[in-house]
Enzyme design. Structure first.
Site, mmCIF file in Angstrom:
data_model
loop_
_atom_site.group_PDB
_atom_site.id
_atom_site.type_symbol
_atom_site.label_atom_id
_atom_site.label_comp_id
_atom_site.label_asym_id
_atom_site.label_seq_id
_atom_site.Cartn_x
_atom_site.Cartn_y
_atom_site.Cartn_z
ATOM 1 N N TRP A 106 0.826 -1.214 0.000
ATOM 2 C CA TRP A 106 0.000 0.000 0.000
ATOM 3 C C TRP A 106 0.859 1.261 0.000
ATOM 4 O O TRP A 106 0.554 2.218 -0.704
ATOM 5 C CB TRP A 106 -0.985 -0.008 1.173
ATOM 6 C CG TRP A 106 -2.038 -1.052 0.983
ATOM 7 C CD1 TRP A 106 -2.237 -2.175 1.736
ATOM 8 C CD2 TRP A 106 -3.042 -1.105 -0.057
ATOM 9 N NE1 TRP A 106 -3.279 -2.923 1.236
ATOM 10 C CE2 TRP A 106 -3.789 -2.289 0.139
ATOM 11 C CE3 TRP A 106 -3.355 -0.288 -1.137
ATOM 12 C CZ2 TRP A 106 -4.842 -2.657 -0.706
ATOM 13 C CZ3 TRP A 106 -4.405 -0.643 -1.972
ATOM 14 C CH2 TRP A 106 -5.140 -1.821 -1.748
ATOM 15 N N ASP A 175 -1.430 6.397 6.540
ATOM 16 C CA ASP A 175 -2.499 5.514 6.086
ATOM 17 C C ASP A 175 -2.722 4.483 7.194
ATOM 18 O O ASP A 175 -1.909 3.585 7.386
ATOM 19 C CB ASP A 175 -2.075 4.838 4.773
ATOM 20 C CG ASP A 175 -3.112 3.829 4.280
ATOM 21 O OD1 ASP A 175 -4.137 3.623 4.952
ATOM 22 O OD2 ASP A 175 -2.878 3.248 3.193
ATOM 23 N N LYS A 199 -12.021 -2.020 6.998
ATOM 24 C CA LYS A 199 -11.235 -2.959 7.784
ATOM 25 C C LYS A 199 -11.734 -2.953 9.236
ATOM 26 O O LYS A 199 -12.253 -3.945 9.698
ATOM 27 C CB LYS A 199 -9.752 -2.619 7.737
ATOM 28 C CG LYS A 199 -8.940 -3.074 6.512
ATOM 29 C CD LYS A 199 -9.435 -2.751 5.173
ATOM 30 C CE LYS A 199 -8.672 -3.227 3.976
ATOM 31 N NZ LYS A 199 -7.909 -2.226 3.261
HETATM 32 C C1 LIG Z 1 -7.324 -1.688 2.019
HETATM 33 C C2 LIG Z 1 -6.251 -0.703 2.099
HETATM 34 C C3 LIG Z 1 -6.136 0.364 1.187
HETATM 35 C C4 LIG Z 1 -7.071 0.536 0.012
HETATM 36 O O1 LIG Z 1 -8.315 0.935 0.389
HETATM 37 P P1 LIG Z 1 -9.427 1.299 -0.696
HETATM 38 O O2 LIG Z 1 -10.530 1.797 0.171
HETATM 39 O O3 LIG Z 1 -9.756 0.030 -1.419
HETATM 40 O O4 LIG Z 1 -8.875 2.310 -1.602
HETATM 41 C C5 LIG Z 1 -5.123 1.282 1.368
HETATM 42 N N1 LIG Z 1 -4.249 1.162 2.391
HETATM 43 C C6 LIG Z 1 -4.310 0.141 3.266
HETATM 44 C C7 LIG Z 1 -3.316 0.062 4.375
HETATM 45 C C8 LIG Z 1 -5.317 -0.818 3.154
HETATM 46 O O5 LIG Z 1 -5.376 -1.834 4.033
#
Ligand SMILES: *Cc1c(COP(=O)(O)O)cnc(C)c1O
Length: 364
Positions: A106, A175, A199
């Site tokens: 990511w 993030d 999540k």
């Molecule tokens: C799932 C995830 C993403 C992507 O999320 P989207 O909502 O599908 O864009 C980005 N960063 C991390 C750490 C993730 O677990």
């Protein structure tokens, strides 16, 4: 109580399992939200009931993370992935660069998006070693003129997690999609935190952004309104129709966590869950190999490999037949991944741990 539905242990990396009581509340509210005679899906986002839902979502998140008053709490669309673009678009002023700490897939995607807009310095890249480590903050050298430093607190695919808040003299952007609300963080150490809901917070379709207000003075000019943090903040996330239903579900998840000892309670439960699996990984004579270095092991996504692809397929198949779904690892890492988000129950971890011990005994 017997329930009218059958639920399995869902180890999916996201979207993923949600608290049953939240789903039941949503079901009960579905046709008639608290006497309004309509569903949250059907009501105006400018209505009083929805205003209250949004305010509850904001105050729930604020209380759970002890977010200071000088932060805005936004609920945006486009997923965490859109933040990969929105951050550099808004904060990378002409002539500036940004520092990225890349500990997995990511973070690397965040770099790819930012690079399209401005120069990026990757100050740590875990790729050559297969993304196994979250470095110590003291090891990293940031450019003091960089607009910000970006990192991923938990790499969902590799199962690599930072266990400490950052120490850094430039604004830090994180993030936190896959470990927000799993443990205590000191929000004041961050200038911006973002997290896709699917999540630990709710269904897909909404991304929480916790933004220090002083960042609003550093924005680029002439931004597209939906991609402008100031427009979103000035309009309380309602410049256009927000993802009402997803925000409502998040508000229920926050309330649910608040009555279960908040993030400290979640952290205790999450450590107990992850320890069950890591203990098995470390005590089966090398049959299972953890992907991440011990000190960087994720409490949310436990990644491990088996001795061969055939054994992996057999194990995953056996688990699926036994009511444990979503264990196949991401193709880039192989092996298995057990995602143990807040709503995932301890019993599911115990069941998987037992299955792992059995399987290693039979095949090892
Ligand atoms: C799932 C995830 C993403 C992507 O999320 P989207 O909502 O599908 O864009 C980005 N960063 C991390 C750490 C993730 O677990």
């Amino acid at each position: 109580m017997t329930q009218p539905y059958h639920r399995i242990f869902n180890f999916s990396a996201g979207p993923c399992t949600l608290p049953v009581t939240v789903l039941e509340q949503a079901r009960d509210d579905l046709m008639n939200y608290r006497g309004t005679g309509m569903s949250v899906m059907e009501m105006s986002h400018r209505s009083k009931p929805f205003e209250t839902i949004l305010a509850q979502a904001q105050s729930g998140l604020k209380e759970l993370l002890s977010i200071p008053d000088d932060y805005d709490i936004l609920f945006l669309q486009g997923g965490a992935s859109q933040q990969f673009t929105m951050i550099p678009l808004d904060f990378l002023n002409p002539g500036k660069s940004a520092d990225y700490v890349v500990t997995g897939t990511w973070g690397s995607k965040a770099v790819e998006s930012a690079k399209l807009l401005a120069p990026v310095d990757v100050v740590y890249n875990g790729k050559p070693e297969g993304y196994r480590t979250a470095p110590d903050w003291s090891m990293l050298n940031f450019n003091k003129d960089a607009a910000y430093a970006h990192f991923t607190s938990n790499e969902t695919i590799q199962g690599v997690e930072f266990h400490k808040d950052p120490t850094c003299s430039i604004p830090v952007i994180c993030d936190m999609s896959s470990d927000i609300l799993s443990r205590k963080v000191d929000v004041s150490k961050y200038s911006l935190i973002y997290a896709g809901a699917q999540k630990n917070m709710g269904p897909a379709g909404v991304t929480a952004v916790i933004l220090k207000k002083d960042m609003l003075s550093k924005l680029n000019q002439n931004l597209a309104p939906t991609l402008d943090y100031k427009v979103q903040a000035d309009n309380n996330s309602m410049y256009n129709t927000p993802p009402c239903w997803s925000i409502y579900l998040c508000s229920l998840v926050y309330q649910n966590l608040l009555v279960h000892e908040g993030v400290e309670g979640a952290n205790k439960r999450n450590n107990a869950k992850a320890n069950l699996l890591y203990n098995v990984i470390d005590s089966c004579g090398g049959f299972y190999k953890g992907h991440a270095d011990q000190k960087s092991r994720s409490i949310m996504n436990v990644t491990f490999t088996l001795p061969s692809e055939e054994l992996t397929i057999e194990f995953v198949k056996q688990c699926t037949a036994d009511g444990m779904d979503g264990l196949k690892g991401h193709r880039s890492v192989g092996g298995c991944r057990a995602s143990l988000y807040n709503a995932f129950p301890l019993e599911g971890c115990q069941k998987l741990a037992d299955a792992m011990v059995d399987f290693a005994k039979k095949k090892g």
